[in-house]
Design a protein around this motif. Structure first.
Motif, PDB file in Angstrom:
ATOM      1  N   GLY A 237     -36.752  26.555 -56.023  1.00  0.00           N
ATOM      2  CA  GLY A 237     -35.337  26.330 -55.748  1.00  0.00           C
ATOM      3  C   GLY A 237     -34.388  27.303 -56.410  1.00  0.00           C
ATOM      4  N   LEU A 238     -34.726  27.806 -57.594  1.00  0.00           N
ATOM      5  CA  LEU A 238     -33.782  28.608 -58.362  1.00  0.00           C
ATOM      6  C   LEU A 238     -33.970  30.110 -58.174  1.00  0.00           C
ATOM      7  CD1 LEU A 238     -33.609  26.603 -61.725  1.00  0.00           C
ATOM      8  CD2 LEU A 238     -32.317  26.277 -59.605  1.00  0.00           C
ATOM      9  N   ASN A 239     -34.369  30.518 -56.992  1.00  0.00           N
ATOM     10  CA  ASN A 239     -34.537  31.947 -56.691  1.00  0.00           C
ATOM     11  C   ASN A 239     -33.252  32.518 -56.090  1.00  0.00           C
ATOM     12  OD1 ASN A 239     -37.526  32.388 -57.272  1.00  0.00           O
ATOM     13  ND2 ASN A 239     -37.608  30.657 -55.869  1.00  0.00           N
ATOM     14  N   PHE A 240     -32.138  32.320 -56.782  1.00  0.00           N
ATOM     15  CA  PHE A 240     -30.841  32.686 -56.227  1.00  0.00           C
ATOM     16  C   PHE A 240     -30.639  34.180 -56.036  1.00  0.00           C
ATOM     17  CE2 PHE A 240     -29.940  28.436 -58.034  1.00  0.00           C
ATOM     18  CZ  PHE A 240     -29.618  27.817 -56.843  1.00  0.00           C
ATOM     19  N   TYR A 243     -31.974  34.470 -52.558  1.00  0.00           N
ATOM     20  CA  TYR A 243     -31.139  33.755 -51.581  1.00  0.00           C
ATOM     21  C   TYR A 243     -29.821  34.472 -51.333  1.00  0.00           C
ATOM     22  CZ  TYR A 243     -34.257  29.801 -52.637  1.00  0.00           C
ATOM     23  OH  TYR A 243     -35.348  28.996 -52.815  1.00  0.00           O
ATOM     24  N   ILE A 244     -29.106  34.780 -52.423  1.00  0.00           N
ATOM     25  CA  ILE A 244     -27.755  35.317 -52.285  1.00  0.00           C
ATOM     26  C   ILE A 244     -27.779  36.760 -51.785  1.00  0.00           C
ATOM     27  CG2 ILE A 244     -25.623  35.846 -53.515  1.00  0.00           C
ATOM     28  CD1 ILE A 244     -26.218  33.498 -55.370  1.00  0.00           C
ATOM     29  N   VAL A 363     -43.150  33.985 -52.496  1.00  0.00           N
ATOM     30  CA  VAL A 363     -43.183  33.122 -51.310  1.00  0.00           C
ATOM     31  C   VAL A 363     -41.819  33.091 -50.639  1.00  0.00           C
ATOM     32  CG1 VAL A 363     -43.447  30.740 -50.510  1.00  0.00           C
ATOM     33  CG2 VAL A 363     -45.089  31.691 -52.135  1.00  0.00           C
ATOM     34  N   VAL A 364     -40.772  32.871 -51.449  1.00  0.00           N
ATOM     35  CA  VAL A 364     -39.415  32.824 -50.902  1.00  0.00           C
ATOM     36  C   VAL A 364     -39.032  34.182 -50.307  1.00  0.00           C
ATOM     37  CG1 VAL A 364     -36.984  32.566 -51.520  1.00  0.00           C
ATOM     38  CG2 VAL A 364     -38.664  30.953 -52.405  1.00  0.00           C
ATOM     39  N   GLY A 365     -39.400  35.274 -50.995  1.00  0.00           N
ATOM     40  CA  GLY A 365     -39.115  36.603 -50.463  1.00  0.00           C
ATOM     41  C   GLY A 365     -39.818  36.858 -49.141  1.00  0.00           C
ATOM     42  N   TRP A 366     -41.081  36.433 -49.039  1.00  0.00           N
ATOM     43  CA  TRP A 366     -41.824  36.621 -47.782  1.00  0.00           C
ATOM     44  C   TRP A 366     -41.197  35.815 -46.648  1.00  0.00           C
ATOM     45  CZ3 TRP A 366     -44.561  33.059 -44.778  1.00  0.00           C
ATOM     46  CH2 TRP A 366     -45.322  33.610 -43.739  1.00  0.00           C
ATOM     47  N   VAL A 367     -40.802  34.594 -46.923  1.00  0.00           N
ATOM     48  CA  VAL A 367     -40.148  33.766 -45.903  1.00  0.00           C
ATOM     49  C   VAL A 367     -38.847  34.426 -45.452  1.00  0.00           C
ATOM     50  CG1 VAL A 367     -39.004  31.550 -45.465  1.00  0.00           C
ATOM     51  CG2 VAL A 367     -41.198  31.611 -46.663  1.00  0.00           C
ATOM     52  N   ALA A 368     -38.071  34.965 -46.410  1.00  0.00           N
ATOM     53  CA  ALA A 368     -36.811  35.625 -46.059  1.00  0.00           C
ATOM     54  C   ALA A 368     -37.051  36.848 -45.186  1.00  0.00           C
ATOM     55  CB  ALA A 368     -36.057  36.011 -47.323  1.00  0.00           C
ATOM     56  N   ASP A 369     -38.094  37.640 -45.508  1.00  0.00           N
ATOM     57  CA  ASP A 369     -38.401  38.834 -44.720  1.00  0.00           C
ATOM     58  C   ASP A 369     -38.953  38.485 -43.345  1.00  0.00           C
ATOM     59  OD1 ASP A 369     -37.565  40.655 -46.613  1.00  0.00           O
ATOM     60  OD2 ASP A 369     -39.537  40.862 -47.541  1.00  0.00           O
ATOM     61  N   ALA A 376     -35.441  30.710 -45.896  1.00  0.00           N
ATOM     62  CA  ALA A 376     -35.792  30.757 -47.318  1.00  0.00           C
ATOM     63  C   ALA A 376     -35.019  29.693 -48.100  1.00  0.00           C
ATOM     64  CB  ALA A 376     -35.497  32.150 -47.879  1.00  0.00           C
ATOM     65  N   LEU A 377     -33.752  29.469 -47.730  1.00  0.00           N
ATOM     66  CA  LEU A 377     -32.962  28.429 -48.384  1.00  0.00           C
ATOM     67  C   LEU A 377     -33.563  27.044 -48.167  1.00  0.00           C
ATOM     68  CD1 LEU A 377     -29.405  29.763 -47.529  1.00  0.00           C
ATOM     69  CD2 LEU A 377     -30.244  29.323 -49.835  1.00  0.00           C
ATOM     70  N   CYS A 378     -34.213  26.857 -47.025  1.00  0.00           N
ATOM     71  CA  CYS A 378     -34.849  25.558 -46.750  1.00  0.00           C
ATOM     72  C   CYS A 378     -36.019  25.293 -47.696  1.00  0.00           C
ATOM     73  CB  CYS A 378     -35.303  25.493 -45.298  1.00  0.00           C
ATOM     74  SG  CYS A 378     -33.932  25.481 -44.113  1.00  0.00           S
ATOM     75  N   ILE A 379     -36.676  26.355 -48.167  1.00  0.00           N
ATOM     76  CA  ILE A 379     -37.733  26.185 -49.174  1.00  0.00           C
ATOM     77  C   ILE A 379     -37.132  25.594 -50.450  1.00  0.00           C
ATOM     78  CG2 ILE A 379     -39.464  27.354 -50.576  1.00  0.00           C
ATOM     79  CD1 ILE A 379     -40.195  27.313 -47.664  1.00  0.00           C
ATOM     80  N   GLY A 380     -35.974  26.118 -50.837  1.00  0.00           N
ATOM     81  CA  GLY A 380     -35.296  25.577 -52.008  1.00  0.00           C
ATOM     82  C   GLY A 380     -34.889  24.128 -51.821  1.00  0.00           C
TER      83      GLY A 380
END
Length: 419
Positions: A237-240, A243-244, A363-369, A376-380
């Motif tokens: 969740g805190l991978n801002f 995200y930003i 993981v969040v970076g891969w989802v965003a790409d 990616a925000l939905c993962i958070g």
């Protein structure tokens, strides 16, 4: 100096808070500049690359866990902080000079991030437990919240200043300014009145000292639940920065200035959340649940926002909920842990909070790409809702939580906590 700011009555904590704030501003400037350097200058908008750098920087607390808690419990924390803060300043200076010279490459950023993570692994538990050395036990919760307020107030200023300076003079000088900012906290540590520091019980050096910390937590269902909730939100969740930065670049097509501004807007909520926590006399488990619930809902709302302005408004809500959760978790763990075990337990807490980044950030970076920044925000968001379920399960199993409808009204019953 009463109410919200009551722990600032003490000279030592007041001096520490000022020095730490100046240094924290520089730290947030460097974080923003480093993310931008990787995302926009060394790669072609690769969120995965940012995730890898975050993993290298925040992974060492987990790898070095057997040592960091032991050191925080057994060594002089003020001297340890003098060493770690000096090393962090030198690393910032090195990366700055390399960037200004025009020779910086991605692998070098990886190396500096990993070294900074190794130093931070020893610095973070010592810094957190050092707060308890400067204030009375009755003011510890307030001091923890104000310490967090300082960190997030700096987060309000640092990214915005960094965004302007990146555009004006380049990322390298931002790193150099951060290196200079460490002089403030080093000066504060030297100005402290040593005789006024709280003398608390130190741990006895025994074989398997760190294992005692794990056994202590294992026999405490409340600590296990809090740490699992913290791990979920901190890891996913805190991978801002991801995200930003990705929302700013890919969804709203902004530059470094917009990224810095959105990061600072996020900090507005974090400061509000920390100040609200400082006003409370004691942390409560219910705040963890409400914080997790609002965090998950806020992340869903952020993913749906059509423009940067509305996205920034939701970030304030997310910041309040995230900081309420983090400060409450930290304060609850510190206040309910035996002082002789506090360093090791906090090292485990910080290892889970920071050490989960090597799992979550890539993981969040891969989802965003692959699927876009909004997914990616939905993962958070999912991390917040899962943490909420963990907290509810603990209350049902160990605190006798019962929810019933009585006379058409919702009735919630909770057993008194064990003495």
């Amino acid at each position: 100096m009463t109410g919200t700011f009551r722990s600032l009555r003490g000279f030592n904590f007041r001096v520490w808070a000022f020095g730490a704030f100046v240094s924290n501003v520089g730290t947030w400037m460097q974080r923003t500049a480093q993310d931008w350097l990787v995302l926009a200058e060394l790669t072609d908008k690769s969120a995965s690359a940012v995730g890898i750098v975050m993993a290298l920087q925040f992974g060492p607390p987990l790898l070095l866990l057997p040592l960091t808690g032991f050191v925080a419990d057994h060594f002089d924390r003020r001297r340890l902080l003098l060493l770690t803060q000096t090393c962090m300043g030198l690393l910032a200076l090195g990366l700055g000079l390399l960037t200004i010279s025009g020779h910086v490459q991605l692998w070098q950023v990886h190396g500096f991030a990993f070294l900074l993570g190794c130093v931070t692994a020893f610095d973070a538990p010592a810094r957190q437990t050092f707060v308890s050395d400067m204030v009375a036990e009755s003011e510890l919760s307030n001091a923890v919240a104000l310490n967090s307020t300082s960190f997030n107030a700096a987060r309000l200023i640092g990214p915005a200043v960094a965004g302007v300076m990146i555009s004006a003079i380049g990322t390298g000088w931002v790193f150099v300014i951060n290196a200079v900012s460490f002089a403030a906290v080093i000066a504060a540590l030297n100005l402290l009145r040593i005789g006024e520091l709280q003398r608390r019980a130190r741990a006895v050096r025994t074989r398997g000292g760190m294992l005692e910390g794990f056994r202590y937590i294992w026999n405490r269902p409340d600590l296990k639940a809090i740490l699992l909730m913290l791990f979920l939100i901190a890891t996913f969740g805190l991978n801002f920065p991801i995200y930003i930065s990705t929302m700013s670049l890919t969804a709203f097509h902004g530059g470094a200035g917009q990224y810095g501004a959105l990061s600072s807007i996020m900090a507005v909520g974090s400061v509000i959340g920390a100040l609200l926590s400082a006003r409370r006399a004691q942390p409560r488990l219910g705040l963890l649940l409400s914080g997790a619930a609002v965090f998950g809902s806020g992340m869903v709302a952020a993913a749906l926002m059509p423009n940067a302005i509305l996205f920034g408004v939701i970030l304030v809500v997310v910041g309040v909920s995230a900081q309420t959760f983090m400060v409450t978790a930290n304060s609850t763990v510190q206040l309910s842990t035996d002082p002789a075990m506090r360093g090791r337990v906090l090292a485990i807490l910080l290892a889970l909070a920071l050490g989960g980044t090597p799992i979550g950030a890539p993981v969040v970076g891969w989802v965003a790409d692959t699927f876009g920044a909004r997914w990616a925000l939905c993962i958070g968001a999912a991390s917040g809702f899962l943490a909420l379920l963990v907290g509810i399960h603990h209350l049902v199993r160990h605190r006798g939580l019962r929810v019933r409808i009585v006379a058409r009204r919702l009735n919630i019953r909770l057993d008194d906590p064990p003495a």
